[in-house]
Design an enzyme around this catalytic site. Structure first.
Site, short mmCIF file in Angstrom:
data_model
loop_
_atom_site.label_atom_id
_atom_site.label_comp_id
_atom_site.label_asym_id
_atom_site.label_seq_id
_atom_site.Cartn_x
_atom_site.Cartn_y
_atom_site.Cartn_z
N ASN A 1 -5.91 -1.83 3.65
CA ASN A 1 -5.81 -2.78 2.48
C ASN A 1 -5.80 -4.43 3.10
OD1 ASN A 1 -3.18 -2.98 3.10
ND2 ASN A 1 -2.83 -1.41 2.79
N ASP B 1 -2.41 4.92 -0.10
CA ASP B 1 -1.70 5.64 -0.60
C ASP B 1 -2.91 7.07 -0.33
OD1 ASP B 1 -0.04 4.56 -2.47
OD2 ASP B 1 -1.52 4.14 -3.76
N LYS C 1 -19.67 9.35 14.35
CA LYS C 1 -20.24 8.49 13.01
C LYS C 1 -21.00 9.29 11.91
CE LYS C 1 -21.93 4.16 12.37
NZ LYS C 1 -23.23 2.97 13.20
N LYS D 1 11.30 2.75 -9.34
CA LYS D 1 11.10 3.06 -7.76
C LYS D 1 12.24 3.02 -7.31
CE LYS D 1 6.03 1.15 -7.33
NZ LYS D 1 5.32 -0.28 -7.59
N LYS E 1 12.72 6.41 -5.42
CA LYS E 1 12.85 6.87 -3.73
C LYS E 1 14.21 6.35 -3.51
CE LYS E 1 8.27 4.32 -3.38
NZ LYS E 1 6.82 5.07 -2.52
O1 C5P Z 1 5.16 3.52 -4.04
P1 C5P Z 1 4.76 2.59 -3.91
O2 C5P Z 1 3.34 1.40 -2.63
O3 C5P Z 1 4.77 1.11 -4.55
O4 C5P Z 1 6.00 1.21 -3.06
C1 C5P Z 1 5.92 0.85 -2.74
C2 C5P Z 1 7.34 1.00 -1.54
O5 C5P Z 1 7.22 2.24 -0.71
C3 C5P Z 1 7.11 -0.59 -0.14
O6 C5P Z 1 8.92 -1.05 0.24
C4 C5P Z 1 5.96 0.53 0.50
O7 C5P Z 1 6.83 -0.14 1.89
C5 C5P Z 1 6.76 2.10 0.59
N1 C5P Z 1 5.47 3.20 0.80
C6 C5P Z 1 5.96 3.56 1.99
N2 C5P Z 1 5.75 4.44 1.98
C7 C5P Z 1 4.64 4.58 0.95
C8 C5P Z 1 4.05 4.12 -0.13
C9 C5P Z 1 4.69 3.35 0.07
O8 C5P Z 1 6.91 3.83 2.89
N3 C5P Z 1 3.47 5.94 1.55
#
Ligand code: C5P
Length: 424
Positions: free
Chosen positions: A223, A293, A303, A351, A355
């Protein structure tokens, strides 16, 4: 020697220049010190003015040059006592053997020697002279006296000399001298931060940048994250006295001064590294990384060749790094970020809970003027319920300023005792 010339604000340096051919190098020295952010004033002996003019140093330092001990004009502006008090450091470069002798004997018959006696700032001398004069017993005796008196001597280098001799006596290059001065102030600043900084004695781990999920040996999914916010936070945490480890995805940013950087590529590597650092002992974990994600279920060994019109690649979910760390027994103070395009505050608050974070900073990435590739940001910070701290709006500012405000928010939460809170 680290060549770190990052800016040090509001420190005053007096560069004393004495009579020697190396005085030409002092013009560049003054320039480099100015570049590094120092306020510079130049004092020249009569001998120095035979080699290079005060006008050169006036132009380079942006200040009038001081040459006379008893100069009515200078006394009205900045006389030797004011100059002595103004200085945070006095650097004599080049220091002739005559000046070293005067300093050692405590003579005060010109501006520079008087200033030397009148200042309480550290005094550094960079002797430069003919190799035979350097080796002379009287010179070495005077140097030993000066070292005894607390003067810092920057040793001359060996090489060919302007007089045709070869040996010890060359003044180090101006860049090297400027780096030594900058280094000195960095170390002093760091020592204060380690004692009194907002995050003194904390180990802060920060994830930053994107992750890169391989498809085959030459392709990947990633990204647009640049890592700027995480790197700015690493610098701000270090300036606040913390020991900082930055786990960086692939970004092209310089490592902030004093920060330990571990480069990773994929989300799985980022998680593994985070877990290892947790074992090392981590007090604050800040997740700024834009972690992919999903990753490719089966990375092709070779390749992938162009074939049909469509290509299906199966993806599987990546681990959530910040949520995984937050579930550990010895969890640090957890800070997450939320970049959203709508319902920003609602999603961020969700979140924070989902989290199990202590704090979340959210921003609206649908705004073109802030967020991802921008140098500026604006955020809202939420704290977990148990802290009883109200949300904080951080107005649009540079990522450095936002980082500083986030450090303050972390500090406030770490030191906030809800039991002392009258409202609850
Ligand atoms: O779920 P989302 O990606 O929006 O969450 C954002 C937060 O979670 C950020 O702090 C990002 O660094 C963390 N994150 C993570 N591991 C992932 C996805 C997001 O630590 N796989």
């Amino acid at each position: 020697m680290s060549f770190d010339l990052s800016v040090i604000p509001n420190k005053n340096i007096i560069v004393g220049i004495t009579g020697g051919i190396a005085a030409y190098k002092s013009a560049i020295l003054v320039r480099r010190l100015k570049d590094a952010g120092f306020n510079v004033r130049v004092v020249m002996t009569e001998g120095a003015q035979a080699f290079i003019t005060p006008l050169t140093f006036q132009a380079l330092s942006g200040n009038p040059v001081h040459t006379q001990l008893l100069d009515p004009e200078a006394e009205a502006g900045m006389g030797h006592i004011e100059l002595a008090r103004w200085a945070d450091l006095v650097l004599i470069a080049p220091a002739s053997c005559d000046t070293l002798a005067k300093f050692a004997a405590g003579l005060a018959d010109d501006l520079l020697s008087t200033l030397y006696l009148a200042t309480s700032a550290p005094v550094w001398v960079a002797p430069a002279m003919n190799q035979q004069m350097w080796a002379a017993k009287a010179t070495q005796r005077n140097l030993a006296t000066l070292v005894d008196d607390g003067v810092h001597v920057i040793m001359p280098e060996s090489g060919s000399q302007a007089c045709g001799d070869v040996g010890l006596g060359r003044m180090p290059e101006p860049e090297e001298l400027a780096c030594q001065v900058t280094d000195y102030f960095h170390k002093a600043q760091r020592a204060i931060a380690e004692k009194f900084g907002l995050l003194a004695s904390k180990h802060v781990v920060i994830t930053a940048g994107p992750t890169r999920e391989a498809i085959d040996p030459v392709r990947y999914i990633s990204n647009h994250s640049t890592g700027k916010m995480g790197f700015a936070l690493a610098a701000a945490c270090y300036a606040a006295g913390a020991k900082v480890t930055l786990i960086a995805g692939p970004v092209s940013l310089d490592t902030p001064n004093g920060v330990r950087r571990i480069n990773v590529s994929s989300a799985v590597q980022m998680l593994d590294t985070s877990m290892q650092l947790l074992d090392e002992g981590c007090d604050v974990f800040i997740a700024t990384a834009a972690v992919a994600d999903y990753r490719v279920a089966e990375v092709a060994e070779h390749k992938i060749k162009k074939s049909g019109d469509e290509l299906d690649i199966a993806l599987i979910k990546n681990p959530d790094i910040v949520a995984t760390i937050a579930q550990q027994d010895k969890r640090p103070f957890m800070v997450g970020f939320a970049a959203e395009t709508r319902n920003v505050e609602e999603y961020a608050a969700g979140k924070l809970v989902a989290k199990k974070l202590d704090m979340i900073a959210c921003n609206d990435v649908s705004r073109a003027d802030i967020g991802f590739a921008s140098d500026e940001n604006a955020m809202t910070v939420f704290f977990a319920e148990g802290y009883h701290l109200p949300k904080r709006d951080l107005e649009k500012a540079s990522k450095q300023e936002i980082a500083q405000q986030l450090v303050e928010a972390i500090h406030d939460a770490l030191h906030h005792d809800p039991a002392q809170d009258e409202a609850f």
